[in-house]
Structure formats: C-alpha cells, structure tokens
Design a protein around this motif. Structure first.
Motif, PDB file in Angstrom:
ATOM      1  N   ALA A 155      20.704   6.146  12.491  1.00  0.00           N
ATOM      2  CA  ALA A 155      19.914   6.995  13.383  1.00  0.00           C
ATOM      3  C   ALA A 155      18.668   7.450  12.621  1.00  0.00           C
ATOM      4  CB  ALA A 155      20.742   8.173  13.865  1.00  0.00           C
ATOM      5  N   ALA A 156      18.763   8.584  11.937  1.00  0.00           N
ATOM      6  CA  ALA A 156      17.638   9.097  11.154  1.00  0.00           C
ATOM      7  C   ALA A 156      17.498   8.275   9.875  1.00  0.00           C
ATOM      8  CB  ALA A 156      17.868  10.563  10.822  1.00  0.00           C
ATOM      9  N   ILE A 157      16.280   7.772   9.634  1.00  0.00           N
ATOM     10  CA  ILE A 157      16.015   6.960   8.440  1.00  0.00           C
ATOM     11  C   ILE A 157      14.785   7.539   7.735  1.00  0.00           C
ATOM     12  CG2 ILE A 157      15.496   4.664   7.549  1.00  0.00           C
ATOM     13  CD1 ILE A 157      16.740   3.537  10.149  1.00  0.00           C
ATOM     14  N   ALA A 158      14.913   7.756   6.427  1.00  0.00           N
ATOM     15  CA  ALA A 158      13.815   8.310   5.638  1.00  0.00           C
ATOM     16  C   ALA A 158      13.323   7.277   4.632  1.00  0.00           C
ATOM     17  CB  ALA A 158      14.271   9.568   4.906  1.00  0.00           C
ATOM     18  N   ILE A 159      12.092   7.451   4.223  1.00  0.00           N
ATOM     19  CA  ILE A 159      11.472   6.618   3.196  1.00  0.00           C
ATOM     20  C   ILE A 159      10.938   7.546   2.117  1.00  0.00           C
ATOM     21  CG2 ILE A 159       9.197   6.630   4.333  1.00  0.00           C
ATOM     22  CD1 ILE A 159       8.814   3.738   3.381  1.00  0.00           C
ATOM     23  N   TYR A 160      10.891   7.048   0.891  1.00  0.00           N
ATOM     24  CA  TYR A 160      10.277   7.797  -0.205  1.00  0.00           C
ATOM     25  C   TYR A 160       8.887   7.240  -0.445  1.00  0.00           C
ATOM     26  CZ  TYR A 160      14.706  10.023  -1.347  1.00  0.00           C
ATOM     27  OH  TYR A 160      15.855  10.785  -1.296  1.00  0.00           O
ATOM     28  N   GLU A 161       7.900   8.145  -0.479  1.00  0.00           N
ATOM     29  CA  GLU A 161       6.521   7.732  -0.746  1.00  0.00           C
ATOM     30  C   GLU A 161       5.879   8.706  -1.732  1.00  0.00           C
ATOM     31  OE1 GLU A 161       3.440   8.147   2.233  1.00  0.00           O
ATOM     32  OE2 GLU A 161       4.605   9.639   3.291  1.00  0.00           O
ATOM     33  N   ILE A 162       4.906   8.218  -2.468  1.00  0.00           N
ATOM     34  CA  ILE A 162       4.175   9.054  -3.424  1.00  0.00           C
ATOM     35  C   ILE A 162       2.832   9.410  -2.795  1.00  0.00           C
ATOM     36  CG2 ILE A 162       3.137   9.197  -5.711  1.00  0.00           C
ATOM     37  CD1 ILE A 162       5.142   7.113  -6.634  1.00  0.00           C
ATOM     38  N   ILE A 177       4.448   2.499 -10.608  1.00  0.00           N
ATOM     39  CA  ILE A 177       5.673   2.560  -9.817  1.00  0.00           C
ATOM     40  C   ILE A 177       5.354   2.168  -8.382  1.00  0.00           C
ATOM     41  CG2 ILE A 177       6.985   4.183 -11.225  1.00  0.00           C
ATOM     42  CD1 ILE A 177       5.921   6.466  -9.680  1.00  0.00           C
ATOM     43  N   LEU A 178       6.349   1.600  -7.721  1.00  0.00           N
ATOM     44  CA  LEU A 178       6.143   1.179  -6.331  1.00  0.00           C
ATOM     45  C   LEU A 178       6.162   2.371  -5.394  1.00  0.00           C
ATOM     46  CD1 LEU A 178       8.266  -2.064  -5.867  1.00  0.00           C
ATOM     47  CD2 LEU A 178       5.802  -1.815  -5.592  1.00  0.00           C
ATOM     48  N   THR A 179       5.278   2.349  -4.442  1.00  0.00           N
ATOM     49  CA  THR A 179       5.308   3.306  -3.355  1.00  0.00           C
ATOM     50  C   THR A 179       4.972   2.549  -2.079  1.00  0.00           C
ATOM     51  OG1 THR A 179       4.589   5.492  -2.584  1.00  0.00           O
ATOM     52  CG2 THR A 179       2.877   4.046  -3.526  1.00  0.00           C
ATOM     53  N   ALA A 180       5.083   3.226  -0.984  1.00  0.00           N
ATOM     54  CA  ALA A 180       4.688   2.658   0.306  1.00  0.00           C
ATOM     55  C   ALA A 180       3.788   3.674   0.990  1.00  0.00           C
ATOM     56  CB  ALA A 180       5.911   2.356   1.161  1.00  0.00           C
ATOM     57  N   ALA A 181       2.848   3.182   1.751  1.00  0.00           N
ATOM     58  CA  ALA A 181       1.927   4.052   2.471  1.00  0.00           C
ATOM     59  C   ALA A 181       1.647   3.450   3.843  1.00  0.00           C
ATOM     60  CB  ALA A 181       0.627   4.210   1.691  1.00  0.00           C
ATOM     61  N   ARG A 182       1.349   4.318   4.763  1.00  0.00           N
ATOM     62  CA  ARG A 182       1.031   3.853   6.111  1.00  0.00           C
ATOM     63  C   ARG A 182      -0.235   3.003   6.079  1.00  0.00           C
ATOM     64  NH1 ARG A 182       4.199   6.859   9.700  1.00  0.00           N
ATOM     65  NH2 ARG A 182       5.039   8.730   8.737  1.00  0.00           N
ATOM     66  N   GLN A 183      -0.147   1.841   6.715  1.00  0.00           N
ATOM     67  CA  GLN A 183      -1.301   0.965   6.840  1.00  0.00           C
ATOM     68  C   GLN A 183      -1.089   0.096   8.077  1.00  0.00           C
ATOM     69  OE1 GLN A 183      -2.627  -0.984   3.276  1.00  0.00           O
ATOM     70  NE2 GLN A 183      -3.829  -2.462   4.428  1.00  0.00           N
ATOM     71  N   PRO A 184      -1.921   0.295   9.096  1.00  0.00           N
ATOM     72  CA  PRO A 184      -1.768  -0.488  10.328  1.00  0.00           C
ATOM     73  C   PRO A 184      -1.821  -1.984  10.053  1.00  0.00           C
ATOM     74  CG  PRO A 184      -3.410   1.244  10.602  1.00  0.00           C
ATOM     75  CD  PRO A 184      -3.055   1.202   9.140  1.00  0.00           C
ATOM     76  N   ASP A 185      -1.203  -2.743  10.899  1.00  0.00           N
ATOM     77  CA  ASP A 185      -1.199  -4.206  10.829  1.00  0.00           C
ATOM     78  C   ASP A 185      -0.507  -4.765   9.583  1.00  0.00           C
ATOM     79  OD1 ASP A 185      -2.606  -4.251  13.252  1.00  0.00           O
ATOM     80  OD2 ASP A 185      -4.518  -4.121  12.201  1.00  0.00           O
ATOM     81  N   CYS A 186       0.304  -3.966   8.921  1.00  0.00           N
ATOM     82  CA  CYS A 186       1.096  -4.437   7.786  1.00  0.00           C
ATOM     83  C   CYS A 186       2.564  -4.204   8.102  1.00  0.00           C
ATOM     84  CB  CYS A 186       0.729  -3.669   6.514  1.00  0.00           C
ATOM     85  SG  CYS A 186      -0.920  -4.063   5.919  1.00  0.00           S
ATOM     86  N   ARG A 187       3.416  -4.845   7.324  1.00  0.00           N
ATOM     87  CA  ARG A 187       4.854  -4.625   7.447  1.00  0.00           C
ATOM     88  C   ARG A 187       5.515  -4.999   6.143  1.00  0.00           C
ATOM     89  NH1 ARG A 187       6.642  -8.967   5.777  1.00  0.00           N
ATOM     90  NH2 ARG A 187       5.912 -10.902   6.638  1.00  0.00           N
ATOM     91  N   ILE A 188       6.640  -4.353   5.879  1.00  0.00           N
ATOM     92  CA  ILE A 188       7.404  -4.670   4.682  1.00  0.00           C
ATOM     93  C   ILE A 188       8.886  -4.756   5.039  1.00  0.00           C
ATOM     94  CG2 ILE A 188       5.809  -3.817   2.946  1.00  0.00           C
ATOM     95  CD1 ILE A 188       7.271  -1.184   2.870  1.00  0.00           C
ATOM     96  N   ASP A 189       9.568  -5.665   4.367  1.00  0.00           N
ATOM     97  CA  ASP A 189      11.012  -5.781   4.512  1.00  0.00           C
ATOM     98  C   ASP A 189      11.678  -4.972   3.412  1.00  0.00           C
ATOM     99  OD1 ASP A 189      10.894  -7.501   6.706  1.00  0.00           O
ATOM    100  OD2 ASP A 189      10.760  -9.273   5.428  1.00  0.00           O
TER     101      ASP A 189
END
Length: 181
Positions: free
Chosen positions: A95-102, A45-57
C-alpha cells in the motif's frame, strides 16, 4: 493497517544487504537515479530525484510493523518520502511505499570531487543482475547520472560497509559498462 514498503533503487535492490524478505520488483515513473556528492561523506552515493520522462527499476520490500528505525539509521543522509501512483509493482499487499532521497538543499556539494566506490557499485550491480538480469544491469547504467564523479577501485580493500563477494562475471559486467563512460 497494512505494513508500509520501501522502494530501493541502489544497494537495497541487493537482497543480501538487508533482511526485508517480503519484496518484489517495481518500476518508478518520473524519477531518475544519480550519483550524488555531498560534503559530509567522502564518496559519491546514489540518490533518486524527481525528473519527468524518466523511470527507474528497483525493489519494494515490506517494513514489518512500520518499524523504520533500522532502515532510517542505514539511510541517515536521506529523507524518507512517501510515493504515490508513480510506482508500479505486482505485490498484492503493498500500500504505502516510501523512497529515500538526498535533498540538494540539505547537503551541500563538496569542494573536491568524491568518487564512486567500486565496492558499492559492485553490490548494486549484483542486485540488479539477480533481480533483472544483464538487461537490468545495462538499464541501471543507462538510467543513472553522475558518473563524472569518477571511480575509486577499492575492490581489494572495500570501503563500502555492506560489500560482499561478487562473481567474476558480475565484476566483468560492471567493468564493461564503466568503460562506456
């Protein structure tokens, strides 16, 4: 109080998979998308994680009345995390924006590989194609890791619960990008 928003970076980019209509494209800095394999689910399944120097649309969308219950149920394996200034968008009232991550600590890896369901990937690609065009699809593949999970071709009998009809052009585009891995 203004309603909060979520940032979708996978199937939530496909507006056909939800009914959160007040939405707009967005970009998240310092995060990377990844196909994650967890022991409690048989497919990646897709997740997102913090990683410097990266970006996602992706796509931000309003959660009316801050009623997160339905979305939290859909994203049950994920934690909802509030974002800050790392997200950019043109929506005037977000205003407040949340993301779902595993979180890795919460879900151990499986003993055997769990592949990516092609029906899931097709839904994601269809969303990126609609929102960002063919360049957005190429960017999705380039900014996502974890492809070594492998692909399970379930197009003829979709396992993904929100699978939908995908155009031949979108399928060919997905197949073309997969051939690069």
């Amino acid at each position: 109080m203004r309603d909060p928003f979520f940032f979708g970076y996978g199937s939530l980019v496909n507006r056909g998979t939800h009914d959160y209509r007040d939405s707009a494209p967005a970009r998240l800095q310092g995060w990377r998308r990844h196909w994650r394999q967890i022991a409690s689910f048989p497919r990646a399944i897709l997740t997102a994680a913090r990683q410097p120097d990266c970006r996602i649309d992706g796509l931000i969308a309003r959660v009316p009345g801050a009623d997160w219950a339905r979305l939290d149920a859909r994203e049950a394996a994920y934690d909802r995390v509030l974002l800050g200034a790392e997200i950019s968008h043109a929506h005037a009232s977000a205003a407040a924006i949340a993301i779902y991550e595993i979180p890795e600590a919460k879900h151990p890896a499986p003993e055997a590989p769990h592949p990516i369901a092609l029906s899931y990937l097709d839904v994601v690609v269809q969303g990126y194609l609609q929102e960002f065009g063919t360049g957005g699809v190429a960017d999705f593949f380039a900014t996502t890791t974890g492809w070594e999970a492998g692909i399970l071709d379930d197009r003829s009998d979709p396992l993904y619960p929100r699978a939908s009809a995908t155009t031949l052009d979108a399928k060919l585009l997905t197949d073309k990008h997969l051939s690069d891995f």
